[in-house]
Design a protein around this motif. Structure first.
Motif, PDB file in Angstrom:
ATOM      1  N   LEU A 216       0.733  -1.325  -0.027  1.00 41.71           N
ATOM      2  CA  LEU A 216      -0.097  -0.094  -0.033  1.00 41.71           C
ATOM      3  C   LEU A 216       0.729   1.123  -0.077  1.00 41.71           C
ATOM      4  O   LEU A 216       0.543   2.425  -0.537  1.00 41.71           O
ATOM      5  N   LEU A 217       2.076   1.199   0.834  1.00 38.06           N
ATOM      6  CA  LEU A 217       3.134   2.357   0.578  1.00 38.06           C
ATOM      7  C   LEU A 217       3.525   2.584  -0.726  1.00 38.06           C
ATOM      8  O   LEU A 217       3.611   3.947  -1.173  1.00 38.06           O
ATOM      9  N   VAL A 218       3.553   1.803  -1.538  1.00 43.57           N
ATOM     10  CA  VAL A 218       4.131   1.907  -2.813  1.00 43.57           C
ATOM     11  C   VAL A 218       3.053   2.210  -3.656  1.00 43.57           C
ATOM     12  O   VAL A 218       3.163   3.097  -4.713  1.00 43.57           O
ATOM     13  N   ALA A 219       1.699   1.658  -3.395  1.00 44.25           N
ATOM     14  CA  ALA A 219       0.685   2.273  -4.411  1.00 44.25           C
ATOM     15  C   ALA A 219       0.229   3.636  -4.315  1.00 44.25           C
ATOM     16  O   ALA A 219      -0.031   4.405  -5.096  1.00 44.25           O
ATOM     17  N   ASP A 220       0.125   3.758  -3.014  1.00 42.27           N
ATOM     18  CA  ASP A 220      -0.515   5.409  -2.671  1.00 42.27           C
ATOM     19  C   ASP A 220      -0.173   5.534  -1.078  1.00 42.27           C
ATOM     20  O   ASP A 220      -1.072   5.260  -0.377  1.00 42.27           O
ATOM     21  N   LYS A 221       0.861   6.080  -0.848  1.00 43.32           N
ATOM     22  CA  LYS A 221       1.277   6.226   0.436  1.00 43.32           C
ATOM     23  C   LYS A 221       0.432   7.188   1.219  1.00 43.32           C
ATOM     24  O   LYS A 221      -0.237   6.863   2.332  1.00 43.32           O
ATOM     25  N   ASP A 222      -0.306   8.456   0.364  1.00 47.35           N
ATOM     26  CA  ASP A 222      -0.961   9.346   1.245  1.00 47.35           C
ATOM     27  C   ASP A 222      -2.429   8.770   1.572  1.00 47.35           C
ATOM     28  O   ASP A 222      -2.875   9.223   2.533  1.00 47.35           O
ATOM     29  N   ALA A 223      -2.860   7.824   0.729  1.00 51.46           N
ATOM     30  CA  ALA A 223      -4.369   7.257   0.978  1.00 51.46           C
ATOM     31  C   ALA A 223      -4.346   6.447   1.822  1.00 51.46           C
ATOM     32  O   ALA A 223      -5.311   6.303   2.551  1.00 51.46           O
ATOM     33  N   TYR A 224      -3.236   5.666   2.153  1.00 55.66           N
ATOM     34  CA  TYR A 224      -3.307   4.721   2.978  1.00 55.66           C
ATOM     35  C   TYR A 224      -2.373   4.660   4.395  1.00 55.66           C
ATOM     36  O   TYR A 224      -2.358   3.871   5.147  1.00 55.66           O
ATOM     37  N   ALA A 225      -1.723   5.821   4.475  1.00 54.13           N
ATOM     38  CA  ALA A 225      -0.899   5.897   5.521  1.00 54.13           C
ATOM     39  C   ALA A 225      -1.773   5.918   6.907  1.00 54.13           C
ATOM     40  O   ALA A 225      -1.119   5.271   7.902  1.00 54.13           O
ATOM     41  N   GLN A 226      -2.572   6.571   7.083  1.00 55.03           N
ATOM     42  CA  GLN A 226      -3.385   6.633   8.444  1.00 55.03           C
ATOM     43  C   GLN A 226      -3.847   5.139   8.773  1.00 55.03           C
ATOM     44  O   GLN A 226      -3.787   4.697   9.883  1.00 55.03           O
ATOM     45  N   ALA A 227      -4.361   4.375   7.551  1.00 58.07           N
ATOM     46  CA  ALA A 227      -4.714   2.900   8.236  1.00 58.07           C
ATOM     47  C   ALA A 227      -3.442   2.096   8.494  1.00 58.07           C
ATOM     48  O   ALA A 227      -3.704   1.210   9.477  1.00 58.07           O
ATOM     49  N   ILE A 228      -2.440   2.253   7.794  1.00 60.65           N
ATOM     50  CA  ILE A 228      -1.259   1.659   8.140  1.00 60.65           C
ATOM     51  C   ILE A 228      -0.766   1.830   9.499  1.00 60.65           C
ATOM     52  O   ILE A 228      -0.288   1.009  10.378  1.00 60.65           O
ATOM     53  N   LEU A 229      -0.820   3.185   9.951  1.00 61.60           N
ATOM     54  CA  LEU A 229      -0.425   3.551  11.212  1.00 61.60           C
ATOM     55  C   LEU A 229      -1.094   3.124  12.364  1.00 61.60           C
ATOM     56  O   LEU A 229      -0.602   2.577  13.321  1.00 61.60           O
ATOM     57  N   GLU A 230      -2.371   3.039  12.096  1.00 65.87           N
ATOM     58  CA  GLU A 230      -3.432   2.613  12.967  1.00 65.87           C
ATOM     59  C   GLU A 230      -3.182   0.945  13.245  1.00 65.87           C
ATOM     60  O   GLU A 230      -3.146   0.522  14.230  1.00 65.87           O
ATOM     61  N   ALA A 231      -3.004   0.104  12.051  1.00 63.74           N
ATOM     62  CA  ALA A 231      -2.720  -1.296  12.138  1.00 63.74           C
ATOM     63  C   ALA A 231      -1.265  -1.697  13.092  1.00 63.74           C
ATOM     64  O   ALA A 231      -1.418  -2.391  13.950  1.00 63.74           O
ATOM     65  N   CYS A 232      -0.459  -0.632  12.947  1.00 65.50           N
ATOM     66  CA  CYS A 232       0.824  -0.827  13.538  1.00 65.50           C
ATOM     67  C   CYS A 232       0.881  -0.460  14.937  1.00 65.50           C
ATOM     68  O   CYS A 232       1.320  -1.271  15.743  1.00 65.50           O
ATOM     69  N   LYS A 233       0.161   0.477  15.235  1.00 61.92           N
ATOM     70  CA  LYS A 233       0.012   0.958  16.625  1.00 61.92           C
ATOM     71  C   LYS A 233      -0.699   0.134  17.416  1.00 61.92           C
ATOM     72  O   LYS A 233      -0.640  -0.425  18.533  1.00 61.92           O
ATOM     73  N   ALA A 234      -1.831  -0.609  16.734  1.00 63.07           N
ATOM     74  CA  ALA A 234      -2.674  -1.834  17.501  1.00 63.07           C
ATOM     75  C   ALA A 234      -2.165  -2.855  17.917  1.00 63.07           C
ATOM     76  O   ALA A 234      -2.292  -3.240  19.041  1.00 63.07           O
ATOM     77  N   ILE A 235      -1.108  -3.470  17.120  1.00 62.10           N
ATOM     78  CA  ILE A 235      -0.345  -4.761  17.614  1.00 62.10           C
ATOM     79  C   ILE A 235       0.946  -4.283  18.326  1.00 62.10           C
ATOM     80  O   ILE A 235       1.551  -5.256  18.816  1.00 62.10           O
ATOM     81  N   TYR A 236       1.384  -3.030  18.361  1.00 64.92           N
ATOM     82  CA  TYR A 236       2.680  -2.623  18.862  1.00 64.92           C
ATOM     83  C   TYR A 236       2.855  -3.113  20.343  1.00 64.92           C
ATOM     84  O   TYR A 236       3.706  -3.726  20.821  1.00 64.92           O
ATOM     85  N   PRO A 237       1.864  -2.725  21.394  1.00 71.07           N
ATOM     86  CA  PRO A 237       2.051  -2.878  22.655  1.00 71.07           C
ATOM     87  C   PRO A 237       2.108  -4.214  23.262  1.00 71.07           C
ATOM     88  O   PRO A 237       3.012  -4.687  24.015  1.00 71.07           O
TER      89      PRO A 237
END
Length: 457
Positions: A216-237
């Motif tokens: 998704l970052l390669v396809a369209d970083k601006d469009a998917y950045a927030q979704a990726i950020l939320e997904a990474c933060k959700a499993i981080y702890p």
């Protein structure tokens, strides 16, 4: 004379007849050529018309090639084939496939998985509903599980008889779900990328999230950045330390502010019972280098941080400072924070512990300076020594402190330095220090997992 004129007249007549014949022949040839050219042009036009007609029909057939009514290639039929597969451990147990038969089984199953992935990819958006249903079902086939004897990023090539390893990420996805994540990325349409993003949002698997994030970052970083950020933060702890460090890379790529919140949160390194996760903190500091000094400083100065945990933090500070040719390359404020931790550690020791732990801290810090450091860096160490009060007269700490003070004023590799080192050995101070250190760890076995112990033994 009359005969002469008759001869001339005959020649003229002959010449006229010849010219007339030649003209007639040329006229006939031109007419024939014109007719042939006209016929050829007509044939050419007819052939071109036929070619154009065939091309038009071919173009009409192209979109229909994936619409052939072959039941085995329909998305539902392809996905159903995963149900017939076995997980890796069901094929081999915990063993690495070593014989040709076992390798053949592995190879055939992987080949079958790729057939499914490519079949779904060829049908594009028509596969999306079926892929969504499968991902939502929770079903998953482990296509490959690496052996503990191999690097996690490598596996035995099933077509080779020798133990040749290749990168598993370049050869096959680990699971059927990961393969479908990549299939959605290969379809590339907006609908497919949207389905991939939704699958990432609902996943708690590190590999699935990062696989989707990379696409998704390669396809369209601006469009998917927030979704990726939320997904990474959700499993981080709840992720292990190594996984957290990788997740931080994605988070930093998207939002430096969110990255700073996570890396500088001291509570992230404490378990529910309030115990500091020393190894986790150590790995993080090693990754962050000088950027992690404020984090180390805050944890170091907490009232509940044990002496052993503080010593591990000092070890990491030594490695951070040693990684640079000059402290000038680090923000002076950060250097001062690192120095203050050494001073606080030593000044907080009683006389007995100062003989061992205090002397070890002095030695550790001097290692970060290095023999070939510039004058300003040596002066930084001298300033630190001057802030340390003297211990009991004749103590090992005092002797080592005085030796370090003098060592910082001589040139590296000079005769003065060699004489100073000989003096240290002859005085018996070095031998006393090593004996004292050995006795301390013998009497305090719980310190044998500390960084101080690993540095001196």
């Amino acid at each position: 004379m009359k005969k002469f004129y008759i001869l001339i007249l005959a020649s003229v007549i002959l010449l006229g007849l010849t010219a007339a014949y030649v003209w007639h022949c040329r006229s006939a040839q031109t007419e024939w050529t014109a007719r042939q050219t006209e016929n050829w042009n007509l044939q050419k036009q007819e052939l071109q018309a036929q070619i154009d007609d065939i091309s038009a029909k071919t173009e009409e057939l192209k979109p229909q090639k994936t619409e052939l009514d072959i039941p085995e290639l329909k998305p539902q039929a392809l996905i159903a084939r995963f149900q017939e597969m076995k997980n890796w451990y069901e094929l081999f147990g915990n063993k690495t496939p070593t014989d040709d038969v076992m390798k053949k089984i592995c190879h055939d199953q992987v080949q079958e998985a790729y057939f499914i992935f490519h079949g779904l990819q060829d049908q594009g958006d028509k596969s999306l509903d079926t892929i969504r249903e499968y991902l939502n079902s929770g079903h998953n086939v482990i296509l490959y599980q690496y052996s503990d004897t191999l690097d996690p990023n490598e596996y035995l090539d099933p077509e080779k008889t020798r133990s040749i390893v290749v990168s598993r990420h370049k050869v096959m996805p680990e699971t059927s779900r990961l393969g479908l994540f990549k299939t959605l990325g290969n379809i590339k349409t907006p609908a497919a990328l949207g389905a991939l993003c939704d699958a990432m949002r609902h996943s708690t698997n590190f590999l699935e999230i990062t696989t989707a994030a990379n696409i998704l970052l390669v396809a369209d970083k601006d469009a998917y950045a927030q979704a990726i950020l939320e997904a990474c933060k959700a499993i981080y702890p709840n992720s292990p330390g190594e996984v957290q460090n990788e997740l931080l890379g994605y988070i930093k790529n998207i939002s430096k502010d969110e990255y700073n919140k996570l890396i500088l949160d001291p509570d992230d390194f404490y378990s529910e019972d309030g115990k500091l996760a020393g190894e986790k903190l150590y790995r993080r500091l090693q990754t962050l280098k000088e950027d992690g000094i404020p984090l180390a400083y805050e944890i170091f100065n907490r009232a509940d941080t044990s002496l052993k945990d503080k010593s591990d933090i000092l070890d990491c500070m030594e490695r951070i400072l040693r990684g640079y040719g000059s402290n000038d390359q680090i923000d002076p404020t950060l250097v001062e924070q690192a120095n203050s931790m050494f001073i606080s550690f030593i000044n907080g020791l009683n006389n007995e512990d100062k003989e061992t732990l205090g002397t070890m801290a002095l030695t550790l810090y001097s290692r970060s300076i290095g023999a070939k450091s510039n004058t300003s860096k040596k002066q930084q160490y001298l300033n630190l020594l001057n802030q340390l009060p003297a211990s009991e007269e004749g103590s090992i700490f005092n002797g080592m402190r005085d030796f370090m003070n003098r060592a910082m004023t001589v040139e590296a590799g000079s005769n003065e330095e060699m004489m100073l080192q000989k003096e240290l050995v002859d005085s018996g101070l070095a031998e006393k220090f090593m004996k004292n250190t050995h006795d301390f760890f013998k009497e305090n076995p719980d310190w044998k997992d500390s960084r101080f112990y690993k540095n001196f033994f």
